[in-house]
Every structure is written in C-alpha cells, then in structure tokens.
Design an enzyme around this catalytic site. Structure first.
Site, PDB file in Angstrom:
ATOM      1  CD  GLU A 139      11.001   1.560 -22.509  1.00 30.49           C
ATOM      2  OE1 GLU A 139       9.993   0.711 -22.832  1.00 30.49           O
ATOM      3  OE2 GLU A 139      11.810   2.217 -23.156  1.00 30.49           O
ATOM      4  CB  THR A 144       9.367  -5.549 -24.820  1.00 32.30           C
ATOM      5  OG1 THR A 144       8.555  -4.837 -25.844  1.00 32.30           O
ATOM      6  CG2 THR A 144      10.503  -5.946 -25.404  1.00 32.30           C
ATOM      7  CD  GLU A 192      11.848  -2.914 -35.207  1.00 24.78           C
ATOM      8  OE1 GLU A 192      11.708  -4.170 -34.585  1.00 24.78           O
ATOM      9  OE2 GLU A 192      10.823  -2.178 -35.350  1.00 24.78           O
ATOM     10  CG  ASP A 212       9.878   2.273 -37.718  1.00 21.40           C
ATOM     11  OD1 ASP A 212       9.159   1.458 -37.363  1.00 21.40           O
ATOM     12  OD2 ASP A 212      10.792   2.877 -36.797  1.00 21.40           O
TER      13      ASP A 212
END
Length: 711
Positions: free
Chosen positions: A267, A361, A379, A488
C-alpha cells in the site's frame, strides 16, 4: 473498522514468499512489484487420500490441464506443459494453479545445474554469439548480459523470445529443444547477475538533501515526489503533461522490480528524489532503488516481533524525508530515522506500546523540522493520538489525544468512562498549510465500533477532522462528520486544500469525501461548514443541517436483528485518497457503492484476544462496486463516473491526476487511465496482484513516467 486487523494468538505462521509481476508505464513507464501469498482452499487436500502429497501433486496438474483445455494457458503448447509438469518442481506452475498468480510471476526455470550451465553456454556460442557477442555483450544484436531487457526479464519472457523470435527483426525462432531453450536462459541469467554485481560496485553513492523549504514547495520539481500525497495540500496531482490522451495508449514498460515478502498487499506511496526511489515493503522494510534501472541500492529490514498483539495485515503506507534522512513508522510502534545514503539507522524512538494494542501503519508527514505520526488500533480500544517528534533527535515535541480525558475540551461527549478505550485511530497521513501553520488530520471510529450504548454522547474527536497548530499541537478547530458513529465510518481521508470562490468570496477551504458517503467543503481557517452532499447512494441520513450535522433516518439505528444500511461497513470511500485538478475544478474520488446489514450485540464485550467490535457482525454479502467519480470541487455535483475493475477482493487504490488531463488508478488487479474531463477509459493494463498502492508520476531524464506498485 479501519484496517480490519486480525488478532494473532501466538507466533505468526511461516508463509511462502512468491514473486509477482507489476506493470504500467510511459513513453518510459516504471512499475514496482512485490511478492505475494494467498491462502486458497482447493481439492488438493491431504485429507482426501492417505498419501496426501501424491494427491496434491496429481490435483494441481489436473487443474492445469483443465485450464489449458479451456484456452486459459495460451503461452505454452501441450507438449511444453507436459515437459514442464514432469520436471522437478513443475517450473512453479503449482503456484499458477493453486494461488492464482500470473505465469510471469510463477514460472521458474529449474535447469540451473552446472551441467545445464555448460550446455547453455555451448548452445549460446553455437547459435547466438555471432549476433549477441561474446558472453552476451552485444554486437549485431542487443546485449543480453544486463537486466531491463526490452521484452522482459522474467524467465517466461526470455523463453518466449528464444522460442518465437521477435517479429520484424533479425531475431528468428531458435530451432532447439525445449530443454535446450531453458538451458540457454539459465546461462543468460548468470550473465545478468554477474554484470549486475559488477555494475553495483561502480555506482556513485546516494547523495540527497531535502530542505524544509523543498517540502513546503513540493510538487514544483518535476523529478521528485517528496510526500505521501506528493504535496502538503493532499492533492495527489502532478502538472506533468507529456503523457496525454493522445499517447497514453503507447506507454511501454521500462522496468519491473520484484520484492520478496510474506504478505499479499503493498500500500506504500514511494518517495522519489535525487534519482532514487525509496519505498516500504511489508511489514516494515525499506528499499532504495535506482530510478533509471530499478536496481536495488540498499535495503533496510525492520524486524518486528512475531508475537505482536495485533496484525493489521502487515501494511505500511510509506515514508517521509528530510535532509538525507528517511522516517519510517514500524508495526511495533517504533519511529525510525534511516540514513538515505546507506540504509543505516540513525535513531529510533518508541511512540507507543504494542502491548497496549497500538500499532503504526501510516506514512509520517514533515511539518517544518518535525515528524508527525499517527497510530492504529481502535478495534482494540486504544486511546488514539497524533504526535510530533524532532527530526534530528527523535524527541517528542507534542502530542494531541484524539479522545479527550478529564478536564480536556470534548471530554463531556463521553460517558461511562468510555473515553479510556474510545478508539480514534489516526492511521492515514494528513495535510498541512504552512501559511496558517495548521495541520489537518482525520480521526477514525470510536470503540466499540458497532455499539454506541456503552459510550453515550457524540464521542469527540472520533470521525472528525482536527485542525492543529503545527508548532504546538494545540487544537484550532474540529469538525465531526458522524457523531456517535455506530457503522465504523472512519474519517481518516487526507484532506484536499485549495481556494474557492463561494458566494462571491474567495475562501480558503478543504475538501473531504468522507467514508459516511458525503462530500464536504469546510473553511480551513475556521472549520465552518460550507457544502455537504452525498457522492454515493446512502440511506442513513436525510441530509445535513446548516451546521453539517447529519439528519438521521431509521436506517441509522442499529438493532440486534439488523438494519440494511448504505453505504456499507467499508464506507463510500476507505483510506484510499482522492485527487484534485485545480485547472478543471474536479475532485476525483475512488468510491464504493455498497451496503451492509449492521447489527449490535445486547451485551458488547471483548473477545479473548482483545478485539472489541461491539457487534455480532455485519453481513457484507452485498455487491461492492468500485467507481471513480469526478465531482465539482465547489458543489460536489457529479460530472462523470467510470466503473473501474472490481476492487472488493483485490483492492482499489488512491488516484493520481495529471496535467495531461488524465486520471490514473488501480483496481481488481488492473491499472487504468481515464480522460479527466470525460471519464473515458483510455488504457488498461493487467498487473496480476492486488491493487491498493497509488500511482505516482515524475520525470526521468526529462521524460514523464508513471510508477505503479502491486501485491
């Protein structure tokens, strides 16, 4: 739930690392590839027969023959396939059948013994030397003792040239056996490796220096890509226009670089400066590549513990650069300063503790002489924050908690002491306005994500955009997109900064297509709400009131029996960022049309591994459709849409807009280019792996290139 982490009860299981191919390009295009692994259930199970290994060997070959019969393996004849499957290891074709990789990424030549080498050398001297020169050094025909061969460096690409020749050239098919073809390729490969080693020893050292002023004016130098978004204003736009609608169909591959990694996704947005590409490889590694050839100059291996409490699919979205130092956020919550010249560590600082369920990240952002970072882990009930560290020493300069504690502004929007595990991750890089010294950073969902009963109130600053003073981290203003979110819908999108004429007044604004399905325009000095309209189909709100607060419908209410709501849990857009072309006044959004059935547990609690969703689950069985939408930057009105390749399983990327009136993106294993004024697709290229990483563009030796990464 942001990044969809998977809890790990113990040490990570070993996974095979398989090379893949990447693609696309310019009148000189650059591609990046990484290794990938997919776990796939098939009939090749050791439980079907007592001799499981024999059954597996038979099963994948049977599948291969079936696919050949269906016309799915056109690169090889039946005779060639029979030869290959009988060889030890099957030329890697098992990976093609069972793991879904391309032939280019799986076919591996097994004829590499000393005897094969001698046979290949003999055949080359007898059949090829007169044109290609001694040891492939060139002569009447091109040299072959180097990488970046015109028709590709993969074993398959080389085999096809030897077998088929090259039309309209002096390279005719070589009349030798299948085995001899592979022996010649093995010999040529040794020549490539030897030449590459000699060349690397003679290369000049990497010598870069990026000043704070260069960061502030990023985008003005054509041969660079200096920040996560290309510029501090989050636009993901390049003014380069050599590649246009008239010639994008003629782009060709310049080079491919394959990486070894145990994860299926990449990514990262690379940093490009001084003739070098610096990019991350999951989980926390860095490589430096020569921009002209793709050769690896150095690599840094950022080892992380096997027993991290959480595993967010081992993603990393990139680096920051200042001076001759690269900055990396590791999964184990360590910020590392790396010497760009040689890959050595200068300093490292612990930002947070994995034992408290944090991870990192994102790509850092340089704000003056500070390195600004965010965290993941909502989470699991973390308390999110944004923090700045001195670029020279690694010392923390300031920290802003996205979940306000007692005595802090916004604390009264939390009840039942839920603030202590309130979530509010900050896992996507923000934007910065140097003239205002304001840093704009998106904040993720509250915890638990799907049940707000245990956290009454609006739950600031979750699902919000916060504007912080870059020098101090103090809050200037905030805007909450989804108060008391139970779906979410992280608000982690990178804001786009621009100036717009609104009702006859030139306003300094920021634009955000949010995960909740609405497109927003806010005053970036004050946070005043200016515009808010849906950009995907939604049913949870009737609209927004004059202050930008959603007017809820019954579809917004969660019950234990479930409620079908649009957009789905993935949102109208996830972390992948939009692009903005100031000349056309269009914002290009990588959107998703979809729905989910949202439910909530009567008694929300943590799982054994600490996961804290607050729900019995959401059904994501409804079709998720990837679509690029061009929106009027001022009003949010849709100007065109392009239904990109399906991206639900294999991902879609952020977008890139160019001065050549093109929009580049990746989705569903493919890269594509569209006309930025009409949405017409002008080019499509198969990449072979998942497609999450964003395209970028810059110049090499004065010519525009496109760089792509695939998993």
């Amino acid at each position: 739930m942001s990044e969809r982490p998977v809890a790990q009860p113990g040490a990570k299981q070993p996974r095979k690392s398989l090379a893949l191919r990447a693609t696309l390009v310019t009148a000189v295009l650059i591609g990046l590839g990484v290794a990938a692994y997919f776990k796939l259930e098939s009939l090749a199970s050791p439980y079907f027969l007592s001799n499981g290994r024999t059954w597996k060997a038979v099963s994948w070959r049977a599948h291969l023959f079936a696919r050949k019969a269906e016309g799915d393996v056109p690169d090889f004849s039946w005779r060639e396939i029979w030869f290959m499957v009988r060889a030890r290891g099957g030329f890697g074709l098992e990976g093609f059948v069972n793991l879904g990789f391309s032939l280019e990424g799986t076919v591996v030549n097994p004829h590499t013994t000393v005897d094969d080498y001698q046979a290949g050398k003999r055949i080359f001297r007898e059949r090829c030397l007169v044109c290609h020169g001694n040891e492939g050094s060139g002569g009447l025909a091109p040299a072959l003792n180097h990488s970046v061969l015109r028709h590709g460096d993969s074993d398959l690409a080389m085999y096809k040239v030897v077998r088929d020749g090259v039309p309209k050239t002096g390279m005719v098919p070589v009349a030798i056996s299948i085995r001899e073809r592979w022996q010649v390729i093995g010999y040529l490969r040794t020549l490539q490796f030897a030449a590459s080693s000699r060349h690397a020893d003679s290369l000049p050292p990497i010598d870069i220096h990026v000043s704070s002023e260069q960061i502030r004016t990023a985008g003005s130098a054509q041969d660079q890509w200096l920040t996560y978004s290309g510029t501090l204003d989050g636009r993901r736009y390049t003014p380069l226009n050599e590649i246009s609608s008239g010639n994008v169909s003629r782009l060709r591959l310049r080079w491919i670089r394959q990486f070894g990694t145990s994860t299926a996704k990449i990514e990262s947005t690379p940093i490009v400066v001084g003739g070098f590409i610096f990019t991350t490889v999951p989980p926390s590694d860095v490589v430096a590549l020569d921009v002209r050839s793709g050769e690896t100059r150095w690599s840094y291996r950022g080892s992380v513990p096997d027993s991290l409490p959480i595993d967010t699919t081992a993603s990393n979205r990139g680096l920051a650069v200042l001076g001759n130092v690269l900055f990396l956020q590791k999964l184990d919550c360590v910020l590392v300063a790396i010497n760009a010249t040689n890959g050595n560590v200068i300093w490292q600082t612990r930002v947070c503790n994995p034992s408290d369920d944090y991870t990192m990240t994102g790509a850092p952002l340089i704000v003056n002489e500070s390195v600004v970072v965010g965290v993941s882990g909502a989470e699991y009930g973390i308390r999110g924050f944004v923090a700045a560290f001195d670029a020279e020493t690694g010392q923390q300069k300031w920290k802003f908690n996205t979940i306000p504690g007692p005595g802090e502004f916004g604390h009264d929007t939390w009840n039942n002491d839920a603030w202590q595990s309130g979530g509010g991750s900050t896992w996507v890089t923000g934007s910065y306005d140097p003239s205002l010294d304001l840093l704009y950073w998106g904040v993720g969902n509250p915890a638990p994500a799907f049940n707000g009963d245990v956290r009454p109130g609006d739950n600031l600053f979750t699902d919000s955009l916060v504007a912080l003073h870059g020098s101090s981290g103090k809050l200037a203003w905030y805007f909450q997109f989804t108060p008391h979110d139970e779906h979410d819908w992280d608000a982690t999108q990178t804001p786009i900064l621009t100036d717009l004429m609104i009702k006859g007044v030139l306003r300094r604004v920021l634009c955000v297509p949010d995960r909740n399905g609405f497109y927003y325009v806010l005053d970036r000095i004050t946070g005043e709400f200016l515009t808010g309209v849906p950009f995907v189909e939604e049913n949870w709100a009737k609209g927004l009131d004059s202050a930008g607060r959603p007017i809820l419908t019954s579809h917004a209410e969660l019950t234990s029996a479930g409620r079908l709501t649009k957009p789905g849990s993935g949102g109208g857009i996830n972390w992948q960022n939009a692009a903005f072309d100031d000349k056309s006044g269009l914002v290009f959004v990588p959107a998703t049309e979809g729905a989910s059935v949202f439910t909530k547990s009567p008694k929300p609690g943590r799982g054994n591994l600490g996961f804290y969703p607050g729900s019995s689950g959401t059904a994501g069985d409804y079709e998720q459709v990837s679509v690029v939408r061009a929106l009027d930057v001022t009003t949010g009105a849709k100007r065109w849409e392009h239904f990109s390749p399906p991206g639900k399983e294999l991902g879609y990327s952020s977008l890139l807009a160019t001065g050549g009136q093109l929009v580049f993106g990746e989705s569903g294993k493919l890269a594509f280019a569209t006309d930025s004024m009409t949405g017409e697709e002008l080019r499509r290229v198969f990449l072979g792996g998942n497609t999450y990483a964003a395209p970028i563009s810059f110049t090499v030796d004065g010519h525009q290139v496109i760089l792509l990464s695939a998993g």
